[in-house]
Write an enzyme that holds these catalytic residues in place. Sequence first.
Site, short mmCIF file in Angstrom:
data_model
loop_
_atom_site.label_atom_id
_atom_site.label_comp_id
_atom_site.label_asym_id
_atom_site.label_seq_id
_atom_site.Cartn_x
_atom_site.Cartn_y
_atom_site.Cartn_z
N GLY A 149 -0.10 30.06 2.07
CA GLY A 149 0.25 31.21 2.86
C GLY A 149 0.46 32.29 1.83
O GLY A 149 1.14 32.10 0.74
N CYS A 150 0.08 33.64 2.35
CA CYS A 150 0.24 34.63 1.30
C CYS A 150 2.17 35.09 1.37
O CYS A 150 2.56 35.17 0.18
CB CYS A 150 -0.42 36.04 1.67
SG CYS A 150 -0.43 36.42 3.63
N ASN A 151 2.68 34.93 2.49
CA ASN A 151 3.95 35.15 2.52
C ASN A 151 4.68 33.89 1.54
O ASN A 151 5.65 34.12 0.87
CB ASN A 151 4.83 35.21 3.89
CG ASN A 151 4.22 36.40 4.73
OD1 ASN A 151 3.90 37.59 3.93
ND2 ASN A 151 4.12 36.18 5.90
#
Length: 342
Positions: A149-151
């Site tokens: 995930g980007c986060n």
Amino acid sequence: MEKARIAILGASGYTGAELVRLIATHPGMRISALTAERRAGEEMSSVFPHLRHLDLPRLVKIDEVDPGDVELYFCALPHATTQEVISALPRNKMIVDLSADFRLDDPAAYKEWYGHDHLALDLQEEAVYGLTEFYRDRIKGARLVAGTGCNAITGQLAVTPLLKAGVIDPDEIIINLATGVSGAGRAPKEGTLHAEVSEGFHAYNIARHRHIAEFEQEFSKAAGRPVSPTFVPHLLPQNRGILATVYVKGAAQEIHAAHAAAFRDEPFVTVLPFGEAPATRHVRGSNHAHIGVVADRRPGRAIVFAALDNLVKGASGQAIQNANLMLGLPETMGLEAAPLFP
């Protein structure tokens, strides 16, 4: 050099468009197929006019792609959809998945956070977590890689080396993260309309964001014991970029030294001089991530920062970095472009 033949499944979304943009000038890859179920039959230029200068195949449905003309698939499809799609692909093809479907090792954790049973458990056992800086050796020999995930990648770059080095308290981790609206995808949603986001700043999915599952999984591995951080994401009124501000308990100079040692030879992670904090504008449009460490005014505590572009290092760029390794290409190939500024 003969270029590897690439198919991008889900090319009408933001991450699909970023894959096209980056692969278009990649010396070792060429795009042989692009899919978009709702936009099948259209030219990519009608979906993303900024790509109209490129000679690209017409968008088709997934079942129209000839597997014989594909060496590696990038799957930029919605969560849950990907399990069924990947299960139907030939087992001799390499796959980099940008969805959440294969990120979690534990099927029970997947069900808890995504609300349904995992439908491809055999593939889940095969998947390698795609955070290149920490799983490079396994990715090189993998057939199926699950992009982070980007986060999740932003927080992990800031925290995981510190847990491995034992320089912070695993029970004292607070991740305060702000992200641009493109992280929510291209599908129309009331909460990402211009009037809802512009001139504002707000937290969302407080204490229940799905990327917490990735933090718990990877931080616990790094620490060798269960770790459950506090994580609060916020929505920025900008298109791209993530800035994580992480509050930890530990000696700031030791924390900075641990980061410097962990990322010394990493081509895409830069540790700033002690006391400096990064900014999203300094990594925009690139596969680079910047890490900063600042001492808190209270002794024994520090503030750690990580900044990256959510669509590149947080998604499509990281996916290409992984694909380079899987294909036996130089890891940095096609990703050397400097950030865009201003």
